[in-house]
Design a protein around this motif. Structure first.
Motif, mmCIF file in Angstrom:
data_model
loop_
_atom_site.group_PDB
_atom_site.id
_atom_site.type_symbol
_atom_site.label_atom_id
_atom_site.label_comp_id
_atom_site.label_asym_id
_atom_site.label_seq_id
_atom_site.Cartn_x
_atom_site.Cartn_y
_atom_site.Cartn_z
ATOM 1 N N THR A 28 -1.824 -51.043 5.982
ATOM 2 C CA THR A 28 -0.468 -51.644 6.619
ATOM 3 C C THR A 28 0.326 -50.475 6.612
ATOM 4 O OG1 THR A 28 -0.521 -53.934 5.510
ATOM 5 C CG2 THR A 28 1.564 -53.051 6.016
ATOM 6 N N GLU A 29 1.225 -50.264 7.590
ATOM 7 C CA GLU A 29 2.264 -49.300 7.805
ATOM 8 C C GLU A 29 3.563 -49.744 7.549
ATOM 9 O OE1 GLU A 29 1.660 -47.047 11.267
ATOM 10 O OE2 GLU A 29 -0.293 -46.460 10.954
ATOM 11 N N GLY A 30 4.483 -49.193 7.111
ATOM 12 C CA GLY A 30 5.891 -49.602 6.851
ATOM 13 C C GLY A 30 6.832 -48.522 6.736
ATOM 14 N N GLU A 31 8.119 -48.821 7.077
ATOM 15 C CA GLU A 31 9.314 -47.961 7.180
ATOM 16 C C GLU A 31 9.944 -47.352 5.823
ATOM 17 O OE1 GLU A 31 13.465 -47.464 9.248
ATOM 18 O OE2 GLU A 31 12.274 -49.226 9.550
ATOM 19 N N ILE A 32 9.825 -46.224 5.541
ATOM 20 C CA ILE A 32 10.598 -45.620 4.345
ATOM 21 C C ILE A 32 11.967 -45.816 4.587
ATOM 22 C CG2 ILE A 32 10.799 -43.978 2.523
ATOM 23 C CD1 ILE A 32 8.071 -43.032 3.435
ATOM 24 N N ILE A 33 12.716 -46.414 3.335
ATOM 25 C CA ILE A 33 14.276 -46.477 3.519
ATOM 26 C C ILE A 33 14.990 -45.861 2.321
ATOM 27 C CG2 ILE A 33 14.265 -48.344 5.358
ATOM 28 C CD1 ILE A 33 15.050 -50.161 2.763
ATOM 29 N N GLY A 34 14.159 -45.380 1.372
ATOM 30 C CA GLY A 34 14.572 -44.786 0.184
ATOM 31 C C GLY A 34 13.471 -44.462 -0.828
ATOM 32 N N LYS A 35 13.980 -44.015 -2.024
ATOM 33 C CA LYS A 35 12.899 -43.623 -3.050
ATOM 34 C C LYS A 35 13.371 -43.877 -4.303
ATOM 35 C CE LYS A 35 13.552 -38.746 -2.997
ATOM 36 N NZ LYS A 35 12.972 -37.388 -3.085
ATOM 37 N N SER A 36 12.994 -43.926 -5.168
ATOM 38 C CA SER A 36 13.403 -44.080 -6.706
ATOM 39 C C SER A 36 13.997 -42.622 -7.272
ATOM 40 C CB SER A 36 12.477 -44.766 -7.743
ATOM 41 O OG SER A 36 11.225 -43.935 -7.609
ATOM 42 N N GLU A 37 14.672 -42.699 -8.215
ATOM 43 C CA GLU A 37 14.948 -41.555 -8.748
ATOM 44 C C GLU A 37 14.102 -40.511 -9.545
ATOM 45 O OE1 GLU A 37 18.476 -41.596 -11.373
ATOM 46 O OE2 GLU A 37 19.465 -42.988 -10.055
ATOM 47 N N ASP A 38 12.886 -41.298 -9.795
ATOM 48 C CA ASP A 38 11.862 -40.504 -10.255
ATOM 49 C C ASP A 38 10.600 -40.161 -9.330
ATOM 50 O OD1 ASP A 38 10.474 -43.084 -9.975
ATOM 51 O OD2 ASP A 38 10.214 -43.287 -12.007
ATOM 52 N N ASP A 39 10.702 -40.364 -8.023
ATOM 53 C CA ASP A 39 10.140 -40.135 -7.176
ATOM 54 C C ASP A 39 8.575 -41.089 -7.155
ATOM 55 O OD1 ASP A 39 11.691 -38.502 -5.758
ATOM 56 O OD2 ASP A 39 11.070 -36.663 -6.881
ATOM 57 N N GLN A 40 8.651 -41.916 -7.961
ATOM 58 C CA GLN A 40 7.405 -42.803 -8.075
ATOM 59 C C GLN A 40 7.212 -44.007 -7.358
ATOM 60 O OE1 GLN A 40 4.835 -41.690 -10.384
ATOM 61 N NE2 GLN A 40 6.353 -39.785 -10.346
ATOM 62 N N TRP A 41 8.553 -44.381 -6.633
ATOM 63 C CA TRP A 41 8.534 -45.546 -5.786
ATOM 64 C C TRP A 41 9.020 -45.377 -4.626
ATOM 65 C CZ3 TRP A 41 6.118 -50.389 -7.450
ATOM 66 C CH2 TRP A 41 5.747 -50.174 -8.891
ATOM 67 N N TRP A 42 8.520 -45.971 -3.541
ATOM 68 C CA TRP A 42 9.056 -45.991 -2.218
ATOM 69 C C TRP A 42 9.757 -47.304 -1.956
ATOM 70 C CZ3 TRP A 42 9.882 -41.363 0.055
ATOM 71 C CH2 TRP A 42 9.060 -40.492 -0.121
ATOM 72 N N ALA A 43 11.234 -47.391 -1.406
ATOM 73 C CA ALA A 43 11.824 -48.424 -0.748
ATOM 74 C C ALA A 43 11.320 -48.633 0.813
ATOM 75 C CB ALA A 43 13.114 -48.417 -0.991
ATOM 76 N N VAL A 44 10.862 -49.870 1.016
ATOM 77 C CA VAL A 44 10.369 -49.861 2.217
ATOM 78 C C VAL A 44 11.078 -51.219 3.018
ATOM 79 C CG1 VAL A 44 8.081 -48.939 2.063
ATOM 80 C CG2 VAL A 44 8.420 -51.414 1.570
ATOM 81 N N ARG A 45 11.066 -51.118 4.367
ATOM 82 C CA ARG A 45 11.684 -52.279 4.882
ATOM 83 C C ARG A 45 10.866 -53.306 4.924
ATOM 84 N NH1 ARG A 45 16.189 -52.014 7.138
ATOM 85 N NH2 ARG A 45 15.894 -49.799 7.792
ATOM 86 N N VAL A 46 11.312 -54.604 4.587
ATOM 87 C CA VAL A 46 10.641 -56.011 4.421
ATOM 88 C C VAL A 46 11.702 -56.971 4.956
ATOM 89 C CG1 VAL A 46 9.408 -57.497 3.148
ATOM 90 C CG2 VAL A 46 9.360 -55.252 2.509
ATOM 91 N N PRO A 47 11.736 -57.337 6.267
ATOM 92 C CA PRO A 47 12.498 -58.064 7.074
ATOM 93 C C PRO A 47 12.723 -59.519 6.282
ATOM 94 C CG PRO A 47 11.364 -56.819 8.684
ATOM 95 C CD PRO A 47 10.665 -56.456 7.340
ATOM 96 N N SER A 48 11.432 -59.881 5.693
ATOM 97 C CA SER A 48 11.584 -61.122 5.212
ATOM 98 C C SER A 48 12.046 -61.338 3.927
ATOM 99 C CB SER A 48 10.232 -61.846 5.344
ATOM 100 O OG SER A 48 9.307 -60.749 4.486
ATOM 101 N N ALA A 49 12.293 -60.399 3.133
ATOM 102 C CA ALA A 49 12.974 -60.151 1.887
ATOM 103 C C ALA A 49 14.218 -60.385 1.907
ATOM 104 C CB ALA A 49 12.639 -58.873 0.984
ATOM 105 N N PRO A 50 14.882 -60.986 0.812
ATOM 106 C CA PRO A 50 16.553 -61.318 0.613
ATOM 107 C C PRO A 50 17.442 -60.212 1.131
ATOM 108 C CG PRO A 50 15.152 -62.230 -1.146
ATOM 109 C CD PRO A 50 14.274 -61.567 -0.450
ATOM 110 N N ASN A 51 17.132 -58.783 0.521
ATOM 111 C CA ASN A 51 17.769 -57.883 0.833
ATOM 112 C C ASN A 51 17.182 -56.778 1.870
ATOM 113 O OD1 ASN A 51 15.865 -56.851 -0.525
ATOM 114 N ND2 ASN A 51 17.216 -55.793 -2.037
ATOM 115 N N GLU A 52 15.931 -57.359 2.751
ATOM 116 C CA GLU A 52 15.513 -56.670 3.458
ATOM 117 C C GLU A 52 14.844 -55.412 3.175
ATOM 118 O OE1 GLU A 52 17.197 -56.414 7.315
ATOM 119 O OE2 GLU A 52 17.950 -58.356 7.414
#
Length: 64
Positions: A28-52
């Motif tokens: 699965t491919e996804g769009e990166i929209i952010g990252k955690s302060e410790d660089d261990q996690w990527w925030a990705v766009r999920v249109p079906s999630a409450p905050n997308e």
């Protein structure tokens, strides 16, 4: 862009203590929209999630 070569849990926040929104299947491919302060996690766009957005562990995905 991020890809989950083996699949990955998508969580509501940047850590294993957050609930799982769903699973991104293998390749699965996804769009990166952010990252955690410790660089261990990527925030990705999920249109079906409450905050997308959802979070994936950087250790289990590759960036493109």
């Amino acid at each position: 862009m991020v890809i989950a070569p083996l699949g990955v849990n998508v969580r509501t926040g940047p850590g294993t203590q957050y609930p799982i929104l769903g699973i991104a299947p293998q390749d699965t491919e996804g769009e990166i929209i952010g990252k955690s302060e410790d660089d261990q996690w990527w925030a990705v766009r999920v249109p079906s999630a409450p905050n997308e957005q959802g979070w994936v562990a950087a250790a289990y995905v590759e960036t493109l």
